[in-house]
Motif scaffolding. Structure first.
Motif, PDB file in Angstrom:
ATOM      1  N   ALA A  69    -101.129  -8.065 -86.460  1.00 47.50           N
ATOM      2  CA  ALA A  69     -99.990  -7.216 -86.813  1.00 47.50           C
ATOM      3  C   ALA A  69     -99.135  -7.927 -87.857  1.00 47.50           C
ATOM      4  CB  ALA A  69     -99.156  -6.905 -85.572  1.00 47.50           C
ATOM      5  N   VAL A  70     -98.753  -7.198 -88.861  1.00 45.40           N
ATOM      6  CA  VAL A  70     -97.939  -7.779 -89.932  1.00 45.40           C
ATOM      7  C   VAL A  70     -96.488  -7.372 -89.755  1.00 45.40           C
ATOM      8  CG1 VAL A  70     -97.440  -7.625 -92.410  1.00 45.40           C
ATOM      9  CG2 VAL A  70     -99.802  -7.956 -91.623  1.00 45.40           C
ATOM     10  N   THR A  71     -95.603  -8.353 -89.844  1.00 41.87           N
ATOM     11  CA  THR A  71     -94.174  -8.081 -89.839  1.00 41.87           C
ATOM     12  C   THR A  71     -93.653  -8.265 -91.254  1.00 41.87           C
ATOM     13  OG1 THR A  71     -94.007  -8.925 -87.596  1.00 41.87           O
ATOM     14  CG2 THR A  71     -91.954  -8.738 -88.844  1.00 41.87           C
ATOM     15  N   THR A  72     -93.067  -7.217 -91.802  1.00 43.05           N
ATOM     16  CA  THR A  72     -92.483  -7.322 -93.146  1.00 43.05           C
ATOM     17  C   THR A  72     -91.073  -7.913 -93.015  1.00 43.05           C
ATOM     18  OG1 THR A  72     -91.713  -5.041 -93.013  1.00 43.05           O
ATOM     19  CG2 THR A  72     -93.869  -5.411 -94.035  1.00 43.05           C
ATOM     20  N   PRO A  73     -90.460  -8.265 -94.128  1.00 42.45           N
ATOM     21  CA  PRO A  73     -89.151  -8.927 -94.065  1.00 42.45           C
ATOM     22  C   PRO A  73     -88.083  -8.066 -93.374  1.00 42.45           C
ATOM     23  CG  PRO A  73     -90.126  -9.190 -96.246  1.00 42.45           C
ATOM     24  CD  PRO A  73     -90.976  -8.191 -95.509  1.00 42.45           C
ATOM     25  N   PRO A  74     -87.060  -8.724 -92.853  1.00 43.09           N
ATOM     26  CA  PRO A  74     -85.984  -8.012 -92.157  1.00 43.09           C
ATOM     27  C   PRO A  74     -85.366  -6.923 -93.032  1.00 43.09           C
ATOM     28  CG  PRO A  74     -85.683 -10.393 -91.965  1.00 43.09           C
ATOM     29  CD  PRO A  74     -86.837 -10.171 -92.898  1.00 43.09           C
ATOM     30  N   GLY A  75     -85.240  -5.749 -92.482  1.00 46.51           N
ATOM     31  CA  GLY A  75     -84.618  -4.651 -93.215  1.00 46.51           C
ATOM     32  C   GLY A  75     -85.589  -3.814 -94.027  1.00 46.51           C
ATOM     33  N   TRP A  76     -86.796  -4.324 -94.223  1.00 42.97           N
ATOM     34  CA  TRP A  76     -87.721  -3.599 -95.092  1.00 42.97           C
ATOM     35  C   TRP A  76     -88.285  -2.327 -94.468  1.00 42.97           C
ATOM     36  CZ3 TRP A  76     -91.002  -6.254 -99.357  1.00 42.97           C
ATOM     37  CH2 TRP A  76     -90.165  -7.046-100.168  1.00 42.97           C
ATOM     38  N   PRO A  77     -88.641  -2.314 -93.191  1.00 43.56           N
ATOM     39  CA  PRO A  77     -89.136  -1.040 -92.639  1.00 43.56           C
ATOM     40  C   PRO A  77     -88.081   0.067 -92.745  1.00 43.56           C
ATOM     41  CG  PRO A  77     -89.775  -2.860 -91.225  1.00 43.56           C
ATOM     42  CD  PRO A  77     -88.811  -3.428 -92.241  1.00 43.56           C
ATOM     43  N   ALA A  78     -86.825  -0.285 -92.460  1.00 41.00           N
ATOM     44  CA  ALA A  78     -85.760   0.727 -92.564  1.00 41.00           C
ATOM     45  C   ALA A  78     -85.570   1.149 -94.020  1.00 41.00           C
ATOM     46  CB  ALA A  78     -84.459   0.174 -91.996  1.00 41.00           C
ATOM     47  N   LEU A  79     -85.667   0.181 -94.904  1.00 43.18           N
ATOM     48  CA  LEU A  79     -85.543   0.483 -96.332  1.00 43.18           C
ATOM     49  C   LEU A  79     -86.635   1.467 -96.761  1.00 43.18           C
ATOM     50  CD1 LEU A  79     -84.320  -0.149 -99.170  1.00 43.18           C
ATOM     51  CD2 LEU A  79     -85.991  -2.007 -99.343  1.00 43.18           C
ATOM     52  N   TYR A  80     -87.855   1.200 -96.300  1.00 42.24           N
ATOM     53  CA  TYR A  80     -88.956   2.093 -96.652  1.00 42.24           C
ATOM     54  C   TYR A  80     -88.696   3.503 -96.130  1.00 42.24           C
ATOM     55  CZ  TYR A  80     -93.287   4.586 -96.780  1.00 42.24           C
ATOM     56  OH  TYR A  80     -94.202   5.564 -97.017  1.00 42.24           O
ATOM     57  N   ARG A  81     -88.234   3.597 -94.889  1.00 41.36           N
ATOM     58  CA  ARG A  81     -88.001   4.938 -94.316  1.00 41.36           C
ATOM     59  C   ARG A  81     -86.912   5.684 -95.080  1.00 41.36           C
ATOM     60  NH1 ARG A  81     -89.422   2.123 -89.566  1.00 41.36           N
ATOM     61  NH2 ARG A  81     -87.248   1.594 -89.148  1.00 41.36           N
ATOM     62  N   ALA A  82     -85.864   4.940 -95.451  1.00 41.54           N
ATOM     63  CA  ALA A  82     -84.789   5.579 -96.233  1.00 41.54           C
ATOM     64  C   ALA A  82     -85.339   6.060 -97.578  1.00 41.54           C
ATOM     65  CB  ALA A  82     -83.639   4.592 -96.450  1.00 41.54           C
ATOM     66  N   TRP A  83     -86.204   5.252 -98.147  1.00 40.48           N
ATOM     67  CA  TRP A  83     -86.795   5.592 -99.447  1.00 40.48           C
ATOM     68  C   TRP A  83     -87.656   6.853 -99.318  1.00 40.48           C
ATOM     69  CZ3 TRP A  83     -91.912   5.726-101.185  1.00 40.48           C
ATOM     70  CH2 TRP A  83     -92.084   5.750-102.577  1.00 40.48           C
ATOM     71  N   ALA A  84     -88.503   6.875 -98.294  1.00 40.33           N
ATOM     72  CA  ALA A  84     -89.375   8.039 -98.097  1.00 40.33           C
ATOM     73  C   ALA A  84     -88.549   9.282 -97.773  1.00 40.33           C
ATOM     74  CB  ALA A  84     -90.398   7.758 -96.994  1.00 40.33           C
ATOM     75  N   GLU A  85     -87.524   9.106 -96.946  1.00 42.80           N
ATOM     76  CA  GLU A  85     -86.677  10.255 -96.599  1.00 42.80           C
ATOM     77  C   GLU A  85     -85.929  10.787 -97.814  1.00 42.80           C
ATOM     78  OE1 GLU A  85     -84.426   8.778 -93.281  1.00 42.80           O
ATOM     79  OE2 GLU A  85     -86.250   8.723 -92.045  1.00 42.80           O
ATOM     80  N   GLY A  86     -85.695   9.914 -98.784  1.00 39.83           N
ATOM     81  CA  GLY A  86     -85.071  10.367-100.031  1.00 39.83           C
ATOM     82  C   GLY A  86     -86.005  11.218-100.873  1.00 39.83           C
ATOM     83  N   GLY A  87     -87.250  11.359-100.425  1.00 41.41           N
ATOM     84  CA  GLY A  87     -88.211  12.207-101.139  1.00 41.41           C
ATOM     85  C   GLY A  87     -88.895  11.490-102.303  1.00 41.41           C
ATOM     86  N   TRP A  88     -88.687  10.193-102.413  1.00 43.90           N
ATOM     87  CA  TRP A  88     -89.189   9.474-103.595  1.00 43.90           C
ATOM     88  C   TRP A  88     -90.698   9.332-103.619  1.00 43.90           C
ATOM     89  CZ3 TRP A  88     -85.798   9.943-107.014  1.00 43.90           C
ATOM     90  CH2 TRP A  88     -84.433   9.846-106.711  1.00 43.90           C
ATOM     91  N   ASN A  89     -91.319   9.441-102.449  1.00 43.08           N
ATOM     92  CA  ASN A  89     -92.770   9.304-102.406  1.00 43.08           C
ATOM     93  C   ASN A  89     -93.480  10.547-102.924  1.00 43.08           C
ATOM     94  OD1 ASN A  89     -94.852   7.418-101.405  1.00 43.08           O
ATOM     95  ND2 ASN A  89     -95.480   9.183-100.167  1.00 43.08           N
ATOM     96  N   SER A  90     -92.763  11.648-102.933  1.00 40.15           N
ATOM     97  CA  SER A  90     -93.429  12.935-103.189  1.00 40.15           C
ATOM     98  C   SER A  90     -93.105  13.511-104.553  1.00 40.15           C
ATOM     99  CB  SER A  90     -92.998  13.935-102.112  1.00 40.15           C
ATOM    100  OG  SER A  90     -91.607  14.154-102.189  1.00 40.15           O
ATOM    101  N   LEU A  91     -92.527  12.724-105.406  1.00 37.10           N
ATOM    102  CA  LEU A  91     -92.032  13.206-106.701  1.00 37.10           C
ATOM    103  C   LEU A  91     -93.082  13.991-107.494  1.00 37.10           C
ATOM    104  CD1 LEU A  91     -89.138  12.536-107.342  1.00 37.10           C
ATOM    105  CD2 LEU A  91     -89.905  10.636-108.757  1.00 37.10           C
ATOM    106  N   THR A  92     -94.257  13.389-107.644  1.00 38.73           N
ATOM    107  CA  THR A  92     -95.252  14.001-108.527  1.00 38.73           C
ATOM    108  C   THR A  92     -96.355  14.745-107.780  1.00 38.73           C
ATOM    109  OG1 THR A  92     -96.484  11.938-108.531  1.00 38.73           O
ATOM    110  CG2 THR A  92     -94.951  12.291-110.348  1.00 38.73           C
ATOM    111  N   ALA A  93     -96.373  14.613-106.456  1.00 36.19           N
ATOM    112  CA  ALA A  93     -97.453  15.271-105.710  1.00 36.19           C
ATOM    113  C   ALA A  93     -97.332  16.789-105.804  1.00 36.19           C
ATOM    114  CB  ALA A  93     -97.419  14.815-104.249  1.00 36.19           C
ATOM    115  N   SER A  94     -98.459  17.419-105.553  1.00 35.23           N
ATOM    116  CA  SER A  94     -98.500  18.879-105.665  1.00 35.23           C
ATOM    117  C   SER A  94     -97.654  19.534-104.566  1.00 35.23           C
ATOM    118  CB  SER A  94     -99.957  19.324-105.523  1.00 35.23           C
ATOM    119  OG  SER A  94    -100.009  20.690-105.193  1.00 35.23           O
ATOM    120  N   PRO A  95     -96.919  20.588-104.930  1.00 36.46           N
ATOM    121  CA  PRO A  95     -96.130  21.323-103.937  1.00 36.46           C
ATOM    122  C   PRO A  95     -97.005  21.831-102.787  1.00 36.46           C
ATOM    123  CG  PRO A  95     -95.512  21.976-106.163  1.00 36.46           C
ATOM    124  CD  PRO A  95     -96.706  21.082-106.288  1.00 36.46           C
TER     125      PRO A  95
END
Lengths: 593, 593
Positions: A69-95
């Protein structure tokens, strides 16, 4: 601390890359100027305020492995979730799969900002977006239905599994094998190395795209197939179920991007599951895996180019801030009391302007490449083919030039800081370390040069390249026609550089036509650099010619002139290297025995 | 693993730097060719077999601090003692103090090898040797008697304490103060930063040379005095006695040279001793401290240049070894079964040859500089002044060019390794990290450029520089006269580069004569690089012309040709930057506000 240069990015997208004209022509659906600004501004805020503050702890603590199991740096999992929730992962993907269907230009612009904030963080999402592209283009309807919505939303991340210990640049010799099962699934066995974010704690599931070889596959690159292998098999209701037989065996101890877990992945050794073998599903056709990968290879290479731009931007900001406040000595002409800020010393100013010029050049090239990708989708027929070729031509230059710029500018950034630059807490050293991987991964810059010379220059029998050079000449002529003395010698210098580009291109074409492959390859890297410098000179001139009405035209002209008179003169020596290098390399070859 | 290139080093000393002629003329006492070979060979063995194997653990574990005591990496104290017992610390010191009185050329040649083995280890002894020089030249008879024998033997090490938080390149603003005491001693108070080997466990005592300001000293650099401050006060019998009031407060967390403790030193805060104040003895005269330091500054700068050569050599060896064994793809013309070693790919060969050419150029320049130092001692009158000027002129180029080469070659070394280069265990990344400090310390390369242009070019009203250029032109002419076609275009290319050097020199001289200081400084760094490349081209030609009878002449000609046709063409662009850069920098200056 990094502050996203939102205005500079928006300007470059609009006036250099071509987003402005595209919007005016209605090429990008109902995308408006206001929406572009809103997206860039909000991305800038997220990169500056959310990502950048977590870069240092990511570097210092890195990713760690325990019991697979890999542990990423402190705060990074929450940072990733905030980033994904901001919709940034889906910018160019097809509707169709929950994406926003926005132009690729916005993707690279935001990608630049995430990577300036933290390259180690941003590389993970980049790979997911690549996996989404490959799956969208080649996956079965069923696979898309099960995986794409969650990968587009960012609920699950993807990973790309290509490299093996003896198969890096040359994937033809890979050994990971796939066995067919009666139910249409496959079982994967083997080891993959250097797998970025192959394991982590950001998401509940990880969707591995894996290249492997079927027992009856032809030898070499024509016998490689692409498989989807989830970390957890997916239940009927779409939730993660039983653990699949794949795990992270070890993490690399790297020079940089410490927060990014670089995994050795073991497939099918029986650690998980009822019988050995990681369960996989074919993507595309058997033995066509490399072609599926190539779908996303160009975009992945461009994304790595963005990392170079991103590092260069962050390094320039940091060095400039330091040079403004650090005082030492008295610069010529300094009238203030006591010591002058070091930015007043001409040599330091030269370093900072060089950093700015190279960063802006790399940004313009990468954005122009993204624009070509967008135009290839927004047009049809010959026009679409033209733009696809343009993207193809620019991709190796964007990847290699921008990543070399990342290293060079980060190194200059350390130098501007003097002794403080060598101290890790300053942060300049981290950029110098992080930057160094970008010229290597996604195809070393040497591989890019081979691709450029042997596959891209010949596009449309050389007409694509000739068309680009003609466009660049047009820019040089416009500078001359402007009669604006603030451009200094720009018009003449740029014309001379374009002559160098033309001469080197002609020489390479002849060498290839005459079957002198080794001669052409010996000049490929200097040629690629020459190409990048020529584009830099031309695109900075294009920027300087633009009427953006923002009161900064005189600054753009000054940077253009600095570039023309200080940076691009190197092209004459590079052309020389292309033309005469092969013979001298062959003559000196015995020194390497 | 590093293997000292003893033959290459000996060849360069003899046939390029001038040791051969010096020996033939009996310039260096009873030093014989055999003794030179014996020294180089034994140094090579020690560097390869003793130092290099401890480099990695030094990097990984670094130096640590606890209760003001520094622990160096495992094995390092014993390594140091073995090195000192080998007599390596006393090579160039005067026989009067137990030294061997050998030429400086042997010092730099061995210094190269120690630094290739481990730069973090070698930097400590380097500083002791510098302290010995300063003390020998300026110390009182009593100070020399007490300290020199032990410092020459290596029983005690020295440290150099110059930098303070606000006084780096500009030492005039330093705040550390010294107070006179009635017994002729002084008390020192203040903080020094970035003190290399300021504290360690190699020796029983450490002799700090410290710059400080007396209460009634004039402002600026004319008010700085140099003091000797031992860690332990010395008893009448010469043994270390009471602890002096100086200690290491903290260690820096650095990008590289982790094994080398970089200390913040606190003087006189009362932690040790009966009353606050570190006991110090004046070296030289009051307020003449900077002049005393300058005695050894040139040699220290040359020593840092050697670090650049050393890193470049180590990086080249490592990359070449990897490129010979790593197979990937099939190079054009490859006839073997399966994949070819990557050294067969023209692009990889180009990288490796570039590494070799730059390393050899930097080596030749630094050795030539050391030769000039030796000749300035071995001659008298005008001849001695000529050689002292020559050393003075070459020093900034040797320091800056060689350290830039160290960074560039280490970076290429990472690139040749591909993905493996980014993995710390490979060792290429360590060289890339270690290399980065050398362009910064002992005067940043920007400071070297200012020194070169404003203080060195004007030596003897420009006659020293003119004489050097004439010598270099003679080499180019000899290449032409050789009529050996294996030189390719060397003669013409070298002549053209020397024209660039001449033109840039003339332009700078005019600018300075006309009081255009800012214009000259704006071109100083490109000029310095141009100078280094011109020397590289000329010295590689000199090497290629030499008749060493070792059967490697054709290889030297091939490397010379590669350099002439691929590396030095850059000088045209550099000359351009010198000549036109100032105006464009001034015009773009507002971009940095």
């Amino acid at each position: 601390m990094y502050k996203a240069p939102v205005e500079e990015i928006a300007f470059t997208l609009r006036h250099v890359a071509g987003l402005g004209a595209g919007l005016a022509e209605g090429r990008f659906g109902d995308l408006s100027d206001d929406l572009v600004d809103a997206i860039l501004s909000e991305a800038g805020r997220f990169a500056s305020d959310e990502i950048a503050p977590l870069a240092e702890i990511g570097d210092r603590q890195g990713a760690t492995l325990k019991d697979a199991a890999v542990t990423t740096p402190p705060g990074w999992p929450a940072l990733y979730r905030a980033w994904a929730e901001g919709g940034w992962n889906s910018l160019t993907a097809s509707p169709e799969h929950g994406g926003q269907g926005l132009p690729h230009m916005l993707h690279v612009a935001t990608m630049e900002m995430w990577n300036s904030g933290s390259m180690a963080f941003a590389i993970g999402p980049t790979l997911t977006i690549g996996a989404v592209e490959a799956l969208s283009a080649h996956g079965s309807a069923r696979l898309k239905e099960v995986y794409l919505p969650k990968m587009v939303s960012g609920e699950w991340m993807g990973s790309m599994n290509l490299t093996e210990p003896h198969a890096g640049s040359d994937l033809g010799v890979m050994k990971t094998r796939a066995e067919r099962r009666d139910d249409g699934t496959y079982r994967i066995f083997g080891q993959k190395i250097f797998i970025t974010y192959g394991e982590h704690d950001f998401t509940d599931n990880i969707v591995h795209l894996v290249l492997a070889r079927l027992p009856d596959a032809p030898a070499g690159t024509r016998g490689i197939s692409l498989f989807l292998v989830p970390k957890f098999l997916v239940e009927a209701d779409g939730s993660p179920g039983a653990r699949n037989d794949v795990f992270c065996h070890s993490l690399e101890h790297k020079l940089g991007i410490h927060g990014s877990p670089t995994c050795t992945m073991i497939y099918g050794d029986g650690r998980f599951g009822e019988e050995p073998g990681a369960v996989g599903w074919l993507i595309g056709e058997e033995n066509k895996g490399l072609a599926c990968m190539f779908t996303m290879m160009n975009n992945a290479r461009l994304a790595v180019g963005m990392q170079g731009v991103a590092i260069a931007e962050a390094a320039t900001q940091k060095a400039l801030a330091y040079a403004r406040q650090r005082t030492q000595g008295r610069a010529p002409g300094w009238q203030g009391p006591g010591m002058s800020p070091i930015v007043e010393h001409p040599d330091v100013a030269r370093m900072l302007l060089t950093m700015k010029a190279l960063t802006q050049g790399a940004r313009a090239i990468t954005y122009a490449c993204a624009h070509a990708v967008d135009m290839s989708h927004a047009t049809a027929g010959d026009e679409a083919r033209h733009w696809a070729e343009r993207a193809s031509l620019l991709t190796p230059v964007a990847k290699s030039f921008a990543t070399d710029v990342g290293v060079d500018v980060a190194s200059l950034g350390v130098q501007v800081h003097g002794g403080m630059g060598f101290i890790e807490e300053t942060g300049a050293a981290r950029l110098y370390r992080d930057a160094r991987i970008a010229p290597i991964y996604e195809g070393t810059n040497g591989i890019q040069a081979i691709d450029l010379v042997t596959r891209k220059l010949p596009l449309s029998d050389g007409a694509q390249m000739a068309g680009l050079v003609a466009e660049l000449r047009g820019i040089a002529e416009s500078v001359g026609a402007s009669n604006d003395t603030a451009f200094g010698e720009t018009a003449a210098r740029l014309a001379s550089t374009l002559d160098d580009l033309q001469a080197a291109t002609d020489w390479l074409s002849t060498a290839l036509a005459e079957g002198r492959q080794a001669d052409a390859l010996a000049g490929a890297t200097p040629y690629q650099r020459l190409f990048g410098l020529a584009l830099t000179g031309a695109y900075l001139a294009k920027a300087a010619l633009a009427e953006a009405g923002d009161g900064r035209k005189h600054e753009r002209i000054a940077l253009c002139r600095f570039t023309a008179e200080n940076i691009i003169a190197e092209t004459a020596a590079l052309k020389d290297r292309v033309v005469t290098g092969a013979a001298s390399i062959a003559a000196a070859r015995t020194l390497l025995d």
